[in-house]
Enzyme design. Structure first.
Site, mmCIF file in Angstrom:
data_model
loop_
_atom_site.group_PDB
_atom_site.id
_atom_site.type_symbol
_atom_site.label_atom_id
_atom_site.label_comp_id
_atom_site.label_asym_id
_atom_site.label_seq_id
_atom_site.Cartn_x
_atom_site.Cartn_y
_atom_site.Cartn_z
ATOM 1 N N GLY A 1 -10.850 -5.638 8.446
ATOM 2 C CA GLY A 1 -10.634 -6.387 7.213
ATOM 3 C C GLY A 1 -9.536 -5.739 6.391
ATOM 4 N N ALA A 2 -8.452 -6.499 6.185
ATOM 5 C CA ALA A 2 -7.312 -5.961 5.431
ATOM 6 C C ALA A 2 -7.196 -6.647 4.080
ATOM 7 C CB ALA A 2 -6.027 -6.123 6.245
ATOM 8 N N GLY A 3 -8.347 -6.856 3.426
ATOM 9 C CA GLY A 3 -8.336 -7.296 2.026
ATOM 10 C C GLY A 3 -8.099 -6.067 1.157
ATOM 11 N N LEU B 1 -7.245 -2.423 2.800
ATOM 12 C CA LEU B 1 -5.885 -1.897 2.634
ATOM 13 C C LEU B 1 -5.881 -0.579 1.876
ATOM 14 C CD1 LEU B 1 -3.755 -5.064 1.760
ATOM 15 C CD2 LEU B 1 -3.615 -3.647 3.798
ATOM 16 N N HIS C 1 16.916 3.458 -20.078
ATOM 17 C CA HIS C 1 17.625 3.921 -18.882
ATOM 18 C C HIS C 1 17.329 5.394 -18.631
ATOM 19 C CE1 HIS C 1 20.706 4.347 -15.866
ATOM 20 N NE2 HIS C 1 21.244 5.356 -16.532
HETATM 21 N N1 LIG Z 1 -7.748 -3.227 -6.465
HETATM 22 C C1 LIG Z 1 -8.713 -4.096 -6.659
HETATM 23 O O1 LIG Z 1 -8.755 -4.818 -7.654
HETATM 24 C C2 LIG Z 1 -9.805 -4.211 -5.647
HETATM 25 C C3 LIG Z 1 -9.994 -3.228 -4.691
HETATM 26 C C4 LIG Z 1 -11.012 -3.383 -3.768
HETATM 27 C C5 LIG Z 1 -11.827 -4.505 -3.826
HETATM 28 N N2 LIG Z 1 -11.623 -5.429 -4.779
HETATM 29 C C6 LIG Z 1 -12.451 -6.641 -4.845
HETATM 30 O O2 LIG Z 1 -13.487 -6.605 -3.882
HETATM 31 C C7 LIG Z 1 -13.538 -7.862 -3.203
HETATM 32 C C8 LIG Z 1 -13.952 -7.636 -1.777
HETATM 33 O O3 LIG Z 1 -12.909 -6.973 -1.075
HETATM 34 P P1 LIG Z 1 -12.700 -7.119 0.490
HETATM 35 O O4 LIG Z 1 -11.420 -6.475 0.819
HETATM 36 O O5 LIG Z 1 -13.923 -6.711 1.232
HETATM 37 O O6 LIG Z 1 -12.722 -8.672 0.679
HETATM 38 P P2 LIG Z 1 -11.667 -9.835 0.933
HETATM 39 O O7 LIG Z 1 -12.504 -11.031 1.125
HETATM 40 O O8 LIG Z 1 -10.634 -9.872 -0.111
HETATM 41 O O9 LIG Z 1 -10.931 -9.439 2.292
HETATM 42 C C9 LIG Z 1 -11.626 -9.439 3.509
HETATM 43 C C10 LIG Z 1 -10.632 -9.395 4.655
HETATM 44 O O10 LIG Z 1 -11.384 -9.302 5.854
HETATM 45 C C11 LIG Z 1 -10.848 -10.202 6.797
HETATM 46 N N3 LIG Z 1 -11.927 -10.559 7.718
HETATM 47 C C12 LIG Z 1 -13.052 -11.256 7.443
HETATM 48 N N4 LIG Z 1 -13.834 -11.342 8.553
HETATM 49 C C13 LIG Z 1 -13.186 -10.654 9.532
HETATM 50 C C14 LIG Z 1 -13.480 -10.364 10.889
HETATM 51 N N5 LIG Z 1 -14.604 -10.793 11.470
HETATM 52 N N6 LIG Z 1 -12.588 -9.640 11.602
HETATM 53 C C15 LIG Z 1 -11.446 -9.191 11.035
HETATM 54 N N7 LIG Z 1 -11.118 -9.435 9.744
HETATM 55 C C16 LIG Z 1 -11.981 -10.157 9.002
HETATM 56 C C17 LIG Z 1 -10.285 -11.353 5.989
HETATM 57 O O11 LIG Z 1 -9.277 -12.045 6.686
HETATM 58 C C18 LIG Z 1 -9.758 -10.629 4.753
HETATM 59 O O12 LIG Z 1 -8.415 -10.241 4.919
HETATM 60 C C19 LIG Z 1 -12.143 -8.431 -3.301
HETATM 61 O O13 LIG Z 1 -12.185 -9.814 -3.427
HETATM 62 C C20 LIG Z 1 -11.527 -7.786 -4.506
HETATM 63 O O14 LIG Z 1 -11.451 -8.662 -5.594
HETATM 64 C C21 LIG Z 1 -10.622 -5.309 -5.686
#
Ligand SMILES: NC(=O)c1ccc[n+]([C@@H]2O[C@H](COP(=O)([O-])OP(=O)(O)OC[C@H]3O[C@@H](n4cnc5c(N)ncnc54)[C@H](O)[C@@H]3O)[C@@H](O)[C@H]2O)c1
Ligand SMILES: Cc1cc2nc3c(=O)[nH]c(=O)nc-3n(C[C@H](O)[C@H](O)[C@H](O)COP(=O)(O)OP(=O)(O)OC[C@H]3O[C@@H](n4cnc5c(N)ncnc54)[C@H](O)[C@@H]3O)c2cc1C
Length: 468
Positions: free
Chosen positions: A178-180, A184, A436
């Site tokens: 998962g690269a959410g 990331l 600057h």
């Molecule tokens: N900086 C920030 O504000 C921050 C930081 C971390 C989390 N969060 C919040 O937490 C929430 C949850 O974060 P998250 O990253 O878990 O969720 P997300 O839903 O944003 O991302 C999940 C990722 O997992 C991938 N995915 C889902 N099922 C999969 C599978 N079976 N195999 C491979 N990839 C798969 C999706 O394509 C997606 O890219 C986010 O919506 C965010 O708002 C915010």
């Protein structure tokens, strides 16, 4: 007869629930704030704060390694994994303790330590056997990490954000699924701390960025730290004390053996055991209550959602704002007042930060770009990389949105929030001083491009300082 009664019952004492309870109290309501743990907020314990602490450690490692660029030689940069994880937990515990301390500010009798479920509209049962009658209820139960079937049954080598910060030491290798934002941020942080990281996502793009040029730049940047496997279907099994991830996509398949797995595939709302079907409200096909974003009210019922339970904007400042909206409307029910929501604003704390503000780019907009690959201050600091895209109204040059993936994005994003919210045009932005040499100067080429494409922009600053 009910054991307890109140004007507003708030289920969940996270950021949203605390905001709701405080606001309802300010409106003069008798409030019960129910939480099964009162452990402090998720943000402090297992969310924003420990993840940013880990990122801070990774930045320290990165700075030490890059010292030679400036002629500063740091010999033998080594990472003490146990010390890294201990600091994450020590500081995290302080943040969590301070959120717990804030519970003491509530009037006596407000806090109820129990798990709640609906028994009927306006009625709750607690797992300690007590019952509650409430004129209005705020559901602020947060979210919970989803573990897809393909990654179940891996035992103690499988982690989520709820458990990863308890690692006593850094692993040698890990796979992140998962690269959410969670995936990331943590993948890059662990990688920069010396862990061999592979990041998998079934989507082909990162960060929801559609623009191919910016998407390629983000992928190239992250690939320097880790193996990036996008657009693949992955699954994992355990092989003694290793996890084997197999993945396939675009006509190839492969497998990778790692020490641990971090699953970061989303956090759907936490409604398990809440018996929402007895609350008398309509839900969508995923079981999420339908609600109004400006009032947080579910239909016409005296039930309000807030925070990650509402799922639309699962970030902290929105959880807090939604809590306040829900708490006020629950207290004043049946009078319910709509609130204009804040401009969309989110960040991923990668290096560099990816920030998104306001409207997404579209063909109806001017999309002006500025590269940070050759920007003066970014070069001075040895971090010249990235790009900014500014979205503007073609009729008058009014700023509508921005995507930043560049050094300083975390701070410059707030400039855009203020400018867009104030309805500023690109030429108005340029009429203000830019110090600057700063990273902010790097925005000027994009602002000028907007002006050049909007006839009504009039005269605007066309001068460039050296490197600006
Ligand atoms: N900086 C920030 O504000 C921050 C930081 C971390 C989390 N969060 C919040 O937490 C929430 C949850 O974060 P998250 O990253 O878990 O969720 P997300 O839903 O944003 O991302 C999940 C990722 O997992 C991938 N995915 C889902 N099922 C999969 C599978 N079976 N195999 C491979 N990839 C798969 C999706 O394509 C997606 O890219 C986010 O919506 C965010 O708002 C915010
Ligand atoms: C790893 C990670 C990093 C993050 N980083 C950032 C970031 O940098 N910036 C940002 O803006 N956002 C970030 N977020 C998102 C942010 O943390 C959340 O949006 C916010 O904390 C949600 O608050 P909440 O009040 O909705 O939920 P929570 O804080 O989870 O509160 C929900 C509460 O409800 C309780 N509860 C649940 N069910 C019941 C029940 N039936 N009865 C009683 N109590 C119940 C739970 O025990 C919990 O205390 C991050 C999230 C994660 C996971």
């Amino acid at each position: 007869m009910f054991d307890l009664s109140c004007d507003v019952a708030v289920i969940g004492a996270g950021t949203a629930g605390l905001g709701a309870a405080r606001r309802a109290l300010r409106e003069g309501a008798k409030v019960l704030l129910i939480d099964d743990k009162f452990a402090g907020t998720m943000c402090a314990n297992v969310g924003c704060m420990p993840s940013k602490l880990l990122i801070a450690a990774s930045k320290a490692a990165d700075h030490a390694r890059r010292g030679a660029l400036f002629g500063v030689r740091v010999s033998d940069v080594s990472i003490d994994g146990k010390a890294v994880m201990q600091r994450v937990r020590d500081e995290r515990d302080r943040f969590a303790a301070s959120t717990r301390k804030s519970f003491e500010d509530f009037p006596e009798g407000t806090l109820i330590k129990a798990r709640a479920r609906f028994t009927a509209p306006g009625e709750l049962a607690l797992d300690d056997g007590r019952t509650i009658k409430a004129k209005a209820i705020v559901v602020a139960t947060g979210g919970t990490p989803k573990i897809p079937e393909a990654f179940s049954g891996l035992g103690d080598l499988c982690f989520t954000h709820e458990t990863i910060f308890e690692l006593p030491d850094l692993p040698k290798s890990m796979a992140v699924i998962g690269a959410g934002p969670i995936g990331l941020e943590l993948a890059q942080a662990f990688a920069r701390l010396g862990v061999k990281v592979s990041l998998f996502d079934d989507s082909e793009t990162l960060g929801g960025v559609d623009d191919p040029h910016l998407q390629a730049m983000i992928q190239d940047t992250l690939s320097e730290d880790m193996m990036l496997c996008l657009g693949v279907t992955s699954r994992a099994h355990r092989n003694n004390d290793q996890i084997v991830v197999t993945y396939e996509g675009k006509g190839h398949s492969a497998s990778e053996s790692v020490d641990i797995l971090l699953v970061a595939t989303g956090r759907p709302p936490q409604f398990d055991g809440l018996d929402l079907e007895k609350a008398g409200i309509a839900c969508d096909d995923k079981g999420t209550p339908l609600y109004d974003q400006q009032t947080m009210q579910c239909g016409t019922a005296p039930i309000f959602l807030a925070g990650d339970a509402a799922a639309d904007r699962p970030i902290l400042h929105e959880a807090s704002a939604e809590g306040s909206i829900a708490g006020r409307n629950a207290a004043t029910f049946p009078k319910v007042t709509p609130t204009q929501r804040m401009i969309p604003f989110s960040m991923v704390f990668s290096q560099p930060v990816l920030a998104r503000i306001g409207e997404e780019p579209s063909n109806d907009h001017i999309i002006a770009r500025a590269s940070y690959g050759d920007q003066g201050r970014a070069k001075v600091d040895g971090e010249a990389i990235g790009e900014v895209q500014i979205v503007a109204d073609p009729s008058d040059g009014r700023l509508l949105g921005a995507i930043l993936f560049c050094p300083g994005a975390e701070h410059m994003a707030h400039l855009f929030v203020a400018a867009i919210s104030a309805g500023l045009t690109a030429s108005q932005m340029l009429s203000h001083p830019f110090y600057h040499p700063t990273l902010e100067e790097g925005l000027k080429p994009a602002l000028r491009e907007i002006c050049s494409r909007v006839p009504s922009s009039g005269d605007y600053d066309r001068t460039s300082a050296p490197g600006g």
